[in-house]
Design an enzyme around this catalytic site. Structure first.
Site, short mmCIF file in Angstrom:
data_model
loop_
_atom_site.label_atom_id
_atom_site.label_comp_id
_atom_site.label_asym_id
_atom_site.label_seq_id
_atom_site.Cartn_x
_atom_site.Cartn_y
_atom_site.Cartn_z
N ASP A 206 0.79 -1.28 -0.06
CA ASP A 206 0.06 0.06 0.08
C ASP A 206 1.04 1.34 -0.13
O ASP A 206 0.62 2.18 -0.89
CB ASP A 206 -0.96 0.02 1.06
CG ASP A 206 -1.54 -1.47 1.30
OD1 ASP A 206 -2.67 -1.38 0.72
OD2 ASP A 206 -1.36 -1.94 2.28
N GLU B 88 1.43 -6.44 -5.51
CA GLU B 88 1.03 -5.58 -6.64
C GLU B 88 2.17 -4.68 -7.21
O GLU B 88 2.47 -4.81 -8.38
CB GLU B 88 -0.03 -4.51 -6.02
CG GLU B 88 -0.59 -3.66 -6.96
CD GLU B 88 -1.81 -3.12 -6.64
OE1 GLU B 88 -2.77 -3.90 -5.90
OE2 GLU B 88 -2.09 -1.89 -7.15
O1 TRH Z 1 4.41 -6.05 0.37
P1 TRH Z 1 3.34 -6.84 -0.57
O2 TRH Z 1 2.88 -8.01 -0.08
O3 TRH Z 1 2.06 -5.75 -0.82
C1 TRH Z 1 0.83 -6.13 -0.74
C2 TRH Z 1 0.09 -5.86 -2.15
O4 TRH Z 1 0.35 -4.69 -2.45
C3 TRH Z 1 -1.32 -6.33 -1.90
O5 TRH Z 1 -1.83 -6.08 -3.27
C4 TRH Z 1 -1.92 -5.39 -0.85
O6 TRH Z 1 -3.30 -5.84 -0.92
C5 TRH Z 1 -1.45 -5.90 0.37
O7 TRH Z 1 0.06 -5.42 0.25
C6 TRH Z 1 -1.96 -5.22 1.49
O8 TRH Z 1 3.86 -6.83 -2.01
P2 TRH Z 1 4.20 -5.59 -3.16
O9 TRH Z 1 2.90 -5.12 -3.54
O10 TRH Z 1 5.07 -6.07 -4.18
O11 TRH Z 1 5.04 -4.63 -2.46
C7 TRH Z 1 6.38 -4.57 -1.91
C8 TRH Z 1 6.94 -3.20 -1.99
O12 TRH Z 1 8.10 -3.38 -1.00
C9 TRH Z 1 7.43 -2.73 -3.37
O13 TRH Z 1 7.22 -1.48 -3.42
C10 TRH Z 1 8.91 -3.18 -3.40
C11 TRH Z 1 9.37 -2.91 -1.92
N1 TRH Z 1 10.55 -3.45 -1.39
C12 TRH Z 1 11.50 -2.70 -1.31
O14 TRH Z 1 11.44 -1.40 -1.47
N2 TRH Z 1 12.85 -3.46 -0.88
C13 TRH Z 1 12.76 -4.46 -0.64
O15 TRH Z 1 13.98 -5.20 -0.18
C14 TRH Z 1 11.88 -5.40 -0.78
C15 TRH Z 1 11.91 -6.84 -0.67
C16 TRH Z 1 10.57 -4.89 -1.38
#
Ligand code: TRH
Length: 360
Positions: A20, A252
């Site tokens: 989010d 996402e």
């Molecule tokens: O963290 P998520 O599982 O987020 C989820 C989804 O958005 C889902 O749709 C929503 O309903 C839920 O949250 C509440 O996975 P997502 O969307 O891939 O987001 C991860 C974020 O973390 C992405 O912006 C990349 C960031 N990230 C980093 O910046 N550095 C890192 O080392 C890692 C592992 C991730």
């Protein structure tokens, strides 16, 4: 103080994980940096932000606390993921002579209803206000995906450091298929280097290894070498994907970034109540498989099905599915490039928002 005509209040509630806030931060940065909007990001858990991003002095981050302050609403109000605006803020919006443009930014929609829902108005039942649904998606007629103007150029200029192994990036939720996949990799014919994202994947691998798999640790077992990554700032996240032969992504934002990375990818979809995510996953597979040869489409669908629990994972089925997937990686790589080109024709989410505002 009079607000800038392109002032924007972006509201975000953190449900869990980083998705989010990850999406909202990207959007805020792009609207400010590329479209000159004066963005105020209201977030209920601002403590998460410093882990993800270095502060941007041009974006005001405000704590969205239970008692919401009396503020003058911005000209553009974005309510991310139906997070419900504070009552007093909504009342203040209704009192504005020139009513703000009120957007409800939806979660990414890959289903066929996305285009018909996108930009639809929803009048408020009591206030003289109309909310518009803005639907990120992968099909024409949706708002597209977030993509900074310079992303593809940065991706093209990235220096890929080849390894003498299949280079895999792993970012997923707790996954019963993972231990079986690791076993298949350990016993497989080919060296595999797996870079494991911090958080849930590293914790699950730690359990499998029966030790704390802390950032920067390396571990070799059979043909598999494992590397625990530190949590990187969001601005460095894409480079983790660009380095790979295969990306495992989730949720996402990482899912969208893997599509822009134009490399083979496996999606671990965010689990929803009553398995609603199964329909969403099937919809994506259908779109994504279009134009893929049958062998590659089948291998991808089968592996993804097991990875997401549609088929119960076992050592036997995951190892067979992996073997098939591995064989079609070249076809998936070519396909991913075409898919990225297709996505580009949709424009990008921030740009489409700016156009929507302009044409209103
Ligand atoms: O963290 P998520 O599982 O987020 C989820 C989804 O958005 C889902 O749709 C929503 O309903 C839920 O949250 C509440 O996975 P997502 O969307 O891939 O987001 C991860 C974020 O973390 C992405 O912006 C990349 C960031 N990230 C980093 O910046 N550095 C890192 O080392 C890692 C592992 C991730």
């Amino acid at each position: 103080m009079a607000l800038n005509p392109l002032s924007c209040d972006l509201f975000c509630r953190v449900i869990d994980n980083y998705g989010d806030i990850g999406v909202c931060w990207r959007l805020a940065q792009q609207l400010q940096g590329e479209y000159g909007w004066q963005v105020r990001l209201w977030i209920d858990e601002p403590v998460l932000l410093p882990q993800l991003a270095t502060p941007n002095p041009d974006i005001e981050v405000c704590h969205w606390s239970t008692s919401f302050p009396e503020v003058t609403p911005a000209k553009i109000v974005i309510e991310a993921f139906a997070c419900e605006l504070p009552d007093n803020y909504l009342a203040a919006m209704a009192q504005q002579q020139d009513k703000p443009l009120w957007i409800n930014l939806e979660y990414l929609c890959v289903e066929d209803w996305g285009p018909s829902f996108h930009c639809q108005p929803s009048p408020h039942p009591r206030q003289p206000l109309t909310k518009y649904f803005f639907v990120p998606g992968i099909q024409p007629g949706t708002g597209g995906l977030l993509c900074e103007q310079d992303l593809l150029e940065r991706r093209a200029n990235h220096t890929h450091t080849p390894r003498p192994a299949l280079d895999v990036f792993l970012f997923c939720y707790d996954n019963p298929a993972l231990p079986h996949l690791l076993t298949a990799w350990v016993n497989g014919p080919q060296p595999i280097h797996c870079r494991v994202a911090a958080g849930k994947p590293a914790a699950q691998i730690g359990e499998w290894l029966n030790m704390d798999f802390a950032p920067r640790m390396h571990f070799q077992r059979g043909m598999l070498s494992l590397e625990a990554l530190p949590f990187v700032p969001q601005s460095d996240f894409d480079a983790l994907l660009w380095q790979s032969d295969l990306n495992f992504v989730r949720g996402e934002d990482s899912f969208a970034r893997a599509q822009w990375a134009a490399l083979p990818m496996i999606w671990h979809i965010y689990p929803q109540a009553e398995d609603a995510h199964h329909t969403k996953l099937a919809a994506f597979q259908q779109h994504y498989s279009s134009g893929l040869d049958a062998a590659a489409a089948n291998a991808l669908t089968t592996f993804t099905g097991i990875w997401n629990g549609l088929i119960t994972p076992t050592e036997t089925n995951i190892s067979a599915a992996w073997e098939e997937l591995n064989c079609v990686l070249p076809a998936l790589k070519t396909h991913a490039v075409g898919w990225q080109k297709q996505l580009l024709t949709l424009g990008n989410l921030a740009e489409n928002l700016a156009i929507f505002h302009k044409n209103r």
